[in-house]
Design an enzyme around this catalytic site. Sequence first.
Site, PDB file in Angstrom:
ATOM      1  N   ASP A 170      -5.570   1.891  10.239  1.00 27.58           N
ATOM      2  CA  ASP A 170      -7.013   1.670  10.326  1.00 27.58           C
ATOM      3  C   ASP A 170      -7.342   1.220  11.753  1.00 27.58           C
ATOM      4  O   ASP A 170      -7.541   2.052  12.632  1.00 27.58           O
ATOM      5  CB  ASP A 170      -7.380   0.616   9.273  1.00 27.58           C
ATOM      6  CG  ASP A 170      -8.861   0.373   9.150  1.00 27.58           C
ATOM      7  OD1 ASP A 170      -9.645   1.212   9.607  1.00 27.58           O
ATOM      8  OD2 ASP A 170      -9.258  -0.656   8.577  1.00 27.58           O
ATOM      9  N   ARG A 225      -4.882   0.830  -7.150  1.00 25.67           N
ATOM     10  CA  ARG A 225      -3.660   1.394  -6.568  1.00 25.67           C
ATOM     11  C   ARG A 225      -3.039   2.486  -7.443  1.00 25.67           C
ATOM     12  O   ARG A 225      -2.305   3.336  -6.951  1.00 25.67           O
ATOM     13  CB  ARG A 225      -2.604   0.290  -6.374  1.00 25.67           C
ATOM     14  CG  ARG A 225      -2.975  -0.768  -5.365  1.00 25.67           C
ATOM     15  CD  ARG A 225      -1.751  -1.623  -5.064  1.00 25.67           C
ATOM     16  NE  ARG A 225      -2.066  -2.886  -4.419  1.00 25.67           N
ATOM     17  CZ  ARG A 225      -2.228  -3.058  -3.108  1.00 25.67           C
ATOM     18  NH1 ARG A 225      -2.126  -2.036  -2.304  1.00 25.67           N
ATOM     19  NH2 ARG A 225      -2.503  -4.249  -2.606  1.00 25.67           N
ATOM     20  N   GLY A 256       0.764  -1.240   0.000  1.00 24.27           N
ATOM     21  CA  GLY A 256       0.000   0.000   0.000  1.00 24.27           C
ATOM     22  C   GLY A 256       0.792   1.286   0.000  1.00 24.27           C
ATOM     23  O   GLY A 256       0.341   2.296  -0.523  1.00 24.27           O
ATOM     24  N   GLY A 271      -5.122  -0.232  13.592  1.00 26.25           N
ATOM     25  CA  GLY A 271      -3.858  -0.082  14.305  1.00 26.25           C
ATOM     26  C   GLY A 271      -3.228  -1.426  14.661  1.00 26.25           C
ATOM     27  O   GLY A 271      -2.115  -1.484  15.183  1.00 26.25           O
ATOM     28  N   THR A 327      -1.990  -3.894  12.851  1.00 27.88           N
ATOM     29  CA  THR A 327      -0.760  -4.276  12.155  1.00 27.88           C
ATOM     30  C   THR A 327       0.471  -3.674  12.831  1.00 27.88           C
ATOM     31  O   THR A 327       1.408  -4.385  13.194  1.00 27.88           O
ATOM     32  CB  THR A 327      -0.801  -3.783  10.683  1.00 27.88           C
ATOM     33  OG1 THR A 327      -2.022  -4.240  10.091  1.00 27.88           O
ATOM     34  CG2 THR A 327       0.377  -4.301   9.903  1.00 27.88           C
ATOM     35  N   LEU A 328       0.454  -2.365  13.026  1.00 30.97           N
ATOM     36  CA  LEU A 328       1.628  -1.720  13.633  1.00 30.97           C
ATOM     37  C   LEU A 328       1.760  -2.075  15.102  1.00 30.97           C
ATOM     38  O   LEU A 328       2.863  -2.197  15.622  1.00 30.97           O
ATOM     39  CB  LEU A 328       1.550  -0.200  13.454  1.00 30.97           C
ATOM     40  CG  LEU A 328       1.826   0.299  12.036  1.00 30.97           C
ATOM     41  CD1 LEU A 328       1.823   1.817  11.997  1.00 30.97           C
ATOM     42  CD2 LEU A 328       3.144  -0.246  11.505  1.00 30.97           C
TER      43      LEU A 328
HETATM   44  P1  IMP Z   1      -4.786  -1.954  10.375  1.00 29.96           P
HETATM   45  O1  IMP Z   1      -3.938  -3.084  10.870  1.00 29.96           O
HETATM   46  O2  IMP Z   1      -6.244  -2.199  10.654  1.00 29.96           O
HETATM   47  O3  IMP Z   1      -4.339  -0.609  10.879  1.00 29.96           O
HETATM   48  O4  IMP Z   1      -4.768  -1.995   8.802  1.00 29.96           O
HETATM   49  C1  IMP Z   1      -3.730  -1.608   8.071  1.00 29.96           C
HETATM   50  C2  IMP Z   1      -3.827  -2.025   6.620  1.00 29.96           C
HETATM   51  O5  IMP Z   1      -5.154  -2.327   6.152  1.00 29.96           O
HETATM   52  C3  IMP Z   1      -3.360  -0.855   5.793  1.00 29.96           C
HETATM   53  O6  IMP Z   1      -1.967  -0.827   5.710  1.00 29.96           O
HETATM   54  C4  IMP Z   1      -4.063  -1.107   4.470  1.00 29.96           C
HETATM   55  O7  IMP Z   1      -3.259  -1.942   3.679  1.00 29.96           O
HETATM   56  C5  IMP Z   1      -5.362  -1.798   4.841  1.00 29.96           C
HETATM   57  N1  IMP Z   1      -6.470  -0.809   4.848  1.00 29.96           N
HETATM   58  C6  IMP Z   1      -7.040  -0.239   5.924  1.00 29.96           C
HETATM   59  N2  IMP Z   1      -8.022   0.613   5.579  1.00 29.96           N
HETATM   60  C7  IMP Z   1      -8.070   0.621   4.227  1.00 29.96           C
HETATM   61  C8  IMP Z   1      -8.893   1.326   3.255  1.00 29.96           C
HETATM   62  O8  IMP Z   1      -9.776   2.156   3.565  1.00 29.96           O
HETATM   63  N3  IMP Z   1      -8.641   1.057   1.952  1.00 29.96           N
HETATM   64  C9  IMP Z   1      -7.690   0.156   1.553  1.00 29.96           C
HETATM   65  N4  IMP Z   1      -6.896  -0.510   2.412  1.00 29.96           N
HETATM   66  C10 IMP Z   1      -7.094  -0.302   3.754  1.00 29.96           C
HETATM   67 MG    MG Z   2      -0.549  -1.178   4.287  1.00 30.98          MG
END
Ligand code: IMP
Ligand code: MG
Length: 177
Positions: free
Chosen positions: A105, A167, A47, A107, A109-110
């Site tokens: 989103d 993308r 991404g 959080g 993952t991080l």
């Molecule tokens: P998290 O672990 O929920 O913070 O998600 C992180 C990953 O989910 C991001 O790095 C994106 O690759 C994917 N993601 C989250 N929200 C969106 C969105 O609105 N559109 C597309 N990809 C998303």
């Molecule tokens: Mg990502």
Amino acid sequence: MTIQVHDKRFVPYITEAKLQQRIKELAQQISHDLEGTRPLFIAILNGSFMFAADIFKHLSIEAEISFIKLASYKGTKSTGNVITAIGLEEDLYGRTVVILEDIVDTGKTLHQFLPQLRHQQPQRLLVTALLHKPDATTHPIEIDYLGFSVPNKFLLGYGLDYDGLGRNLPEIYQLEE
Ligand code: IMP
Ligand code: MG
């Protein structure tokens, strides 16, 4: 102008000009703050590839960049899903490290990945995210440099995909209501 990707329609949300302006500001701020530290930027694929390229070309300081992928696999019952980095070859010990992420989103993952990096004892570990959905957050992350705070709606374009597509769009779209 609305666009169609797979089965869904999207409407324009952040223009290319606005994105580029904000990214330039972030790069200037980072250059100012990290001057002399020769930071290592770590961009999280897929991404963040466009964001990483744009922010990196606006930096005015010496800096390195590396690209990684995160893979999620099923751990034990107690660990749940485990995230590992593919392609991280640099030694982070004592370095100033800046993560480049497209969007935070939930959080999750991080939240899982940052402790693994801290384990290598970087001198500083900073997070730069182009987008953040505060209302979707279940795992709070400290974001040091943020492009835009956005509502909890699905976004597309500028590196973000919907099931593999979109993308390439130079601006960011939002799912049509
Ligand atoms: P998290 O672990 O929920 O913070 O998600 C992180 C990953 O989910 C991001 O790095 C994106 O690759 C994917 N993601 C989250 N929200 C969106 C969105 O609105 N559109 C597309 N990809 C998303
Ligand atoms: Mg990502």
